[in-house]
Design a protein around this motif. Structure first.
Motif, PDB file in Angstrom:
ATOM      1  N   THR A 413       0.773  -1.620   0.021  1.00 23.19           N
ATOM      2  CA  THR A 413      -0.263   0.241  -0.409  1.00 23.19           C
ATOM      3  C   THR A 413       1.004   1.206   0.219  1.00 23.19           C
ATOM      4  N   VAL A 414       2.159   1.196   0.534  1.00 18.63           N
ATOM      5  CA  VAL A 414       3.011   2.667   0.845  1.00 18.63           C
ATOM      6  C   VAL A 414       3.966   1.626   0.017  1.00 18.63           C
ATOM      7  N   LEU A 415       4.660   2.402  -1.640  1.00 20.03           N
ATOM      8  CA  LEU A 415       6.351   2.249  -1.393  1.00 20.03           C
ATOM      9  C   LEU A 415       7.568   2.813  -0.871  1.00 20.03           C
ATOM     10  N   ALA A 416       8.005   2.615  -0.733  1.00 17.16           N
ATOM     11  CA  ALA A 416       9.910   3.091  -0.418  1.00 17.16           C
ATOM     12  C   ALA A 416       9.993   4.346  -1.296  1.00 17.16           C
ATOM     13  N   SER A 417      10.767   5.163  -0.111  1.00 14.59           N
ATOM     14  CA  SER A 417      10.647   6.452   0.100  1.00 14.59           C
ATOM     15  C   SER A 417      12.822   6.617  -1.400  1.00 14.59           C
ATOM     16  N   PRO A 418      12.379   7.950  -1.673  1.00 13.61           N
ATOM     17  CA  PRO A 418      13.304   8.146  -3.319  1.00 13.61           C
ATOM     18  C   PRO A 418      14.612   8.222  -1.973  1.00 13.61           C
ATOM     19  N   ALA A 419      15.771   7.874  -2.925  1.00 13.96           N
ATOM     20  CA  ALA A 419      16.885   7.618  -2.385  1.00 13.96           C
ATOM     21  C   ALA A 419      17.786   8.658  -1.770  1.00 13.96           C
ATOM     22  N   PRO A 420      17.900   8.853  -0.763  1.00  9.41           N
ATOM     23  CA  PRO A 420      18.314   9.699  -0.243  1.00  9.41           C
ATOM     24  C   PRO A 420      19.751  10.866  -1.326  1.00  9.41           C
ATOM     25  N   GLU A 421      20.751  10.022  -1.798  1.00 10.52           N
ATOM     26  CA  GLU A 421      21.359  10.930  -2.408  1.00 10.52           C
ATOM     27  C   GLU A 421      20.777  11.319  -3.535  1.00 10.52           C
ATOM     28  N   ALA A 422      19.683  11.055  -3.865  1.00  8.66           N
ATOM     29  CA  ALA A 422      19.286  11.864  -5.653  1.00  8.66           C
ATOM     30  C   ALA A 422      18.272  13.246  -4.652  1.00  8.66           C
ATOM     31  N   VAL A 423      17.706  12.422  -3.048  1.00 11.11           N
ATOM     32  CA  VAL A 423      16.759  13.623  -2.544  1.00 11.11           C
ATOM     33  C   VAL A 423      17.910  14.926  -3.062  1.00 11.11           C
ATOM     34  N   ALA A 424      18.754  15.044  -2.071  1.00  8.68           N
ATOM     35  CA  ALA A 424      19.687  15.538  -1.549  1.00  8.68           C
ATOM     36  C   ALA A 424      20.391  16.431  -3.100  1.00  8.68           C
ATOM     37  N   PHE A 425      20.775  16.240  -4.318  1.00 10.83           N
ATOM     38  CA  PHE A 425      20.965  16.583  -5.755  1.00 10.83           C
ATOM     39  C   PHE A 425      19.952  17.231  -6.330  1.00 10.83           C
ATOM     40  N   ALA A 426      18.803  16.777  -6.222  1.00  9.49           N
ATOM     41  CA  ALA A 426      17.747  17.586  -6.905  1.00  9.49           C
ATOM     42  C   ALA A 426      17.329  18.857  -5.522  1.00  9.49           C
ATOM     43  N   ALA A 427      17.678  18.873  -4.454  1.00 13.84           N
ATOM     44  CA  ALA A 427      17.525  19.419  -3.825  1.00 13.84           C
ATOM     45  C   ALA A 427      18.394  21.188  -3.371  1.00 13.84           C
ATOM     46  N   ALA A 428      19.617  20.262  -4.145  1.00 11.65           N
ATOM     47  CA  ALA A 428      21.044  21.390  -4.191  1.00 11.65           C
ATOM     48  C   ALA A 428      20.347  21.830  -6.018  1.00 11.65           C
ATOM     49  N   LYS A 429      20.563  21.307  -7.044  1.00  7.89           N
ATOM     50  CA  LYS A 429      19.759  21.589  -8.500  1.00  7.89           C
ATOM     51  C   LYS A 429      18.704  22.928  -7.921  1.00  7.89           C
ATOM     52  N   ALA A 430      17.511  22.449  -7.474  1.00  9.42           N
ATOM     53  CA  ALA A 430      16.349  23.365  -6.894  1.00  9.42           C
ATOM     54  C   ALA A 430      17.361  25.114  -6.528  1.00  9.42           C
ATOM     55  N   GLN A 431      18.557  24.520  -5.637  1.00  5.72           N
ATOM     56  CA  GLN A 431      19.309  26.059  -5.443  1.00  5.72           C
ATOM     57  C   GLN A 431      19.629  26.965  -6.590  1.00  5.72           C
ATOM     58  N   GLU A 432      20.163  26.402  -7.527  1.00  7.96           N
ATOM     59  CA  GLU A 432      21.545  26.872  -8.971  1.00  7.96           C
ATOM     60  C   GLU A 432      20.341  28.108  -9.579  1.00  7.96           C
ATOM     61  N   PRO A 433      21.220  29.185  -9.631  1.00  4.32           N
ATOM     62  CA  PRO A 433      20.331  29.919 -10.623  1.00  4.32           C
ATOM     63  C   PRO A 433      19.766  30.015 -11.593  1.00  4.32           C
ATOM     64  N   ARG A 434      18.399  30.652 -11.744  1.00  4.04           N
ATOM     65  CA  ARG A 434      17.875  29.767 -13.365  1.00  4.04           C
ATOM     66  C   ARG A 434      18.729  31.067 -14.529  1.00  4.04           C
ATOM     67  N   PRO A 435      17.926  30.300 -15.707  1.00  5.89           N
ATOM     68  CA  PRO A 435      18.869  31.375 -16.866  1.00  5.89           C
ATOM     69  C   PRO A 435      18.525  32.366 -16.671  1.00  5.89           C
ATOM     70  N   ALA A 436      19.436  33.624 -17.134  1.00  5.82           N
ATOM     71  CA  ALA A 436      19.033  35.164 -17.504  1.00  5.82           C
ATOM     72  C   ALA A 436      18.113  35.220 -18.418  1.00  5.82           C
ATOM     73  N   PRO A 437      16.981  36.304 -18.336  1.00  4.55           N
ATOM     74  CA  PRO A 437      16.453  36.105 -19.176  1.00  4.55           C
ATOM     75  C   PRO A 437      16.313  36.555 -20.575  1.00  4.55           C
ATOM     76  N   ASN A 438      17.586  36.992 -20.956  1.00  4.19           N
ATOM     77  CA  ASN A 438      17.845  37.836 -22.214  1.00  4.19           C
ATOM     78  C   ASN A 438      18.833  36.397 -22.930  1.00  4.19           C
ATOM     79  N   GLN A 439      18.880  34.827 -21.755  1.00  2.65           N
ATOM     80  CA  GLN A 439      19.440  34.083 -22.141  1.00  2.65           C
ATOM     81  C   GLN A 439      18.915  33.416 -23.854  1.00  2.65           C
ATOM     82  N   PRO A 440      19.662  32.924 -25.208  1.00  2.74           N
ATOM     83  CA  PRO A 440      18.523  32.840 -26.613  1.00  2.74           C
ATOM     84  C   PRO A 440      18.042  31.151 -26.432  1.00  2.74           C
ATOM     85  N   ILE A 441      17.448  31.152 -26.831  1.00  2.00           N
ATOM     86  CA  ILE A 441      16.454  29.929 -26.661  1.00  2.00           C
ATOM     87  C   ILE A 441      16.541  28.891 -27.973  1.00  2.00           C
TER      88      ILE A 441
END
Length: 515
Positions: A413-441
């Protein structure tokens, strides 16, 4: 619901399609017995060095592996291989993955440095790095011969899951050739029908959910590019999924898309799609939430869930893609959208696939040959729908896996939680700056496709007024930067949400005054 297979105890089919991983990348080093997988004896050579398949894949790749059609030709046929225009696909020995990863520039940005070249050959320690995936694979059925529908990228492969064809496309959407891809009404299959059209014709309900937790542009579902599927009208936020399942749920088919993360900056971080440059954690969390919502709902005992991936993302796989039946649906042979004159007579690289139901035994390993057309084939045979192309007509369905006479009572009924290392990496990535508004696509890739979904939505909201259509098309053609793309996404999404709210209010008017 009208079924022509009454012996099949399924009323609700769910599909969750993630992004860009090969079967060997996810399962080769899972330790699950009976799988056909790579071993360290499988290797690629590049610049005089051998790179064997191995375990402990990195949490995320340092650069985005190539997975355009021309990249996959080299990956499968060897360093420097190319498809002769209109010729046969070539000899496949899966020897060019390292060479392509080391040199391809098709995804933008610089290629990886030499110390990273061998990472394309690595697979996850599934049990420890992907505990959600491992638990589902060992509790239900894992399919080790599920191939992507063509040896190419995300968009044409996703078209196959919805219509057993890509309409002749082998490439990612590009700004210069968008007119050949998208009509004002959206992507239209040469057969004239998607699986959603088939379900409509049989008076069967369907539902689409998109993970909206992440970037706004990344929450736009690719399926909304199809004619007849309206963004925010026919699509709902995944946050509603578990609650919706607790009430009446009269939908024969439900398709779920992840959040694609930072598509405007081309890094794809912060999403739940499991893109190679992002952590697997939020994708594992999306799989877990999808399963648990179904498992703990009234529909569980009559449900079927397929979790799979659109394409291999450039990661090594040890199995040769076999010949495939072409759709034979009148798709154009157009060099703007089809590199090399590919005839769609070869499957793409294997991808992970898990089939989940309380009517499936525990720990099943299925060697049946599938591709993404097996999704509509399953629905067609369950509900008596006509096939759309020769690909789904000839595709294997998954109904044969439903072997148990009664629902299992031991499904978690309940599954395991995602791996801690992957969770920590995702949290670190979330703190990285977003691309500048004038960056070309970029001029091609997922963002260009999502901009067309927004333009299609904008045109639908304008009710097809010719002057408005022309103005919208001109506005989208002028979008060149991250800031402009994000502003347009905000504006169209807001208008679409207001339109949905007005539609819902009209269908549920308040009671008369004094009642």
């Amino acid at each position: 619901m009208r079924k022509v297979a009454p012996y099949t105890p399924i009323d609700n089919v769910f599909v969750l399609m993630l992004e860009n991983h090969s079967f060997d990348n996810v399962f080769a080093f899972s330790g699950i017995p009976g799988l056909r997988v790579a071993t360290p004896a499988n290797a690629n050579s590049f610049e005089g060095k051998s790179y064997p398949a191995g375990s402990n894949a990195p949490v995320a790749m340092p650069t985005d592996p190539g997975h355009e059609f021309k990249d996959v030709v080299e990956q499968l046929c060897g360093p420097g291989a190319a498809l002769p225009n209109g010729g046969p696909y070539g000899h496949i020995d899966n020897s060019g993955f390292v060479a392509n990863y080391a040199t391809s520039a098709s995804e933008g940005g610089p290629p990886p440095t030499s110390e990273h070249w061998g990472k394309i050959m690595l697979g996850f320690d599934t049990k420890n790095q992907l505990p959600v995936t491992y638990q589902l694979a060992t509790n239900f059925a894992v399919c080790d011969t599920w191939h992507s529908s063509l040896p190419g990228p995300t968009w044409p492969n996703r078209f196959f899951v919805h219509g057993a064809s890509s309409g002749g496309w082998t490439n990612s959407p590009g700004k210069a050739d968008m007119a050949a891809w998208m009509t004002v009404a959206g992507f239209t299959y040469p057969s004239g029908a998607s699986i959603f059209d088939r379900l409509n014709g049989a008076n069967l309900g369907w539902r689409i959910y998109a993970d909206e937790y992440g970037t706004l542009a990344g929450s736009i579902p690719q399926v909304a590019s199809l004619k007849g599927v309206k963004y925010k009208i026919n699509t709902s936020g995944f946050s509603n999924f578990a609650n919706d399942l607790q009430g009446p749920y009269p939908y024969a088919y439900t398709f779920i898309e992840p959040n694609y993360g930072d598509v405007t900056g081309n890094t794809y971080t912060g999403g739940s799609s499991q893109h190679p440059m992002d952590s697997m954690a939020r994708g594992e969390a999306l799989i877990k939430a999808t399963y648990e919502a179904i498992r703990n709902s009234p529909v569980w005992e009559r449900s079927l869930l397929i979790v799979t991936y659109d394409e291999h993302g450039g990661f090594y796989d040890s199995v040769e893609p076999p010949a495939a039946p072409p759709p034979n649906d009148g798709s154009p042979l157009d060099s703007r959208i089809n590199t090399g004159g590919f005839m769609f007579d070869r499957y793409g690289v294997r991808v992970p696939a898990i089939v989940i139901s309380p009517r499936i035994g525990k720990g099943v390993v299925d060697h049946t040959l599938y591709d993404h057309a097996s999704v509509p084939a399953t629905l067609e045979r369950l509900y008596g729908l006509q096939p759309m192309t020769d690909r789904d007509r000839l595709a294997k369905d998954v109904l044969h896996l439903l072997t148990l006479p009664a629902p299992r009572t031991d499904c978690p009924t309940v599954l395991a939680s995602p791996a801690p290392e992957a969770v920590a990496f995702a949290a670190a990535k979330a703190q990285e700056p977003r691309p500048a508004p004038n960056q070309p696509i970029p001029d091609s890739g997922n963002l260009q496709g999502f901009l067309q979904v927004l333009a299609k939505t904008d045109i639908e909201l304008a009710r097809g007024d010719p002057a408005a259509v022309q103005a919208i098309q001109a506005q989208v053609a002028r979008i060149d930067t991250v800031g402009e793309a994000e502003a347009y996404a905000r504006a169209v999404t807001t208008r679409a949400e207001l339109a949905r709210a007005a539609r819902e209010a009209a269908s549920h008017p308040p009671p008369p005054s004094g009642s």
